[in-house]
Write an enzyme that holds these catalytic residues in place. Sequence first.
Site, short mmCIF file in Angstrom:
data_model
loop_
_atom_site.label_atom_id
_atom_site.label_comp_id
_atom_site.label_asym_id
_atom_site.label_seq_id
_atom_site.Cartn_x
_atom_site.Cartn_y
_atom_site.Cartn_z
N THR A 1 -41.19 -17.67 40.59
CA THR A 1 -41.09 -18.78 39.66
C THR A 1 -40.12 -19.82 40.21
OG1 THR A 1 -40.78 -19.36 37.33
CG2 THR A 1 -39.20 -17.81 38.26
N CYS A 2 -40.20 -21.01 39.70
CA CYS A 2 -39.29 -22.09 40.11
C CYS A 2 -37.94 -21.91 39.43
CB CYS A 2 -39.85 -23.45 39.71
SG CYS A 2 -41.42 -23.84 40.46
N THR A 3 -36.90 -22.38 40.11
CA THR A 3 -35.59 -22.44 39.46
C THR A 3 -35.59 -23.62 38.50
OG1 THR A 3 -34.72 -23.82 41.24
CG2 THR A 3 -34.36 -21.42 41.43
#
Length: 74
Positions: free
Chosen positions: A53-55
């Site tokens: 997942t993206c930060t």
Amino acid sequence: FSVYKTDPTADYLQTKFNSTTKYQDFLNMLANRSYYNFNLDLNYTDKIITLSTCTESGTKRIAVHAKLIKIESK
């Protein structure tokens, strides 16, 4: 077996390997990136699951890799 933050590259998402040695090297790379040593034995016969997942800022990725295990019914 591994959790870490990385740049948005695809090297941790590879799914095809030319040899069992290349796959073992890949597993070792993922395990060596981990923030925590889970003391899990990995070998080229293992199947893995990857979550990514993206930060919050969107500039990095958080990757989690797990070893798929078979649960036997009793």
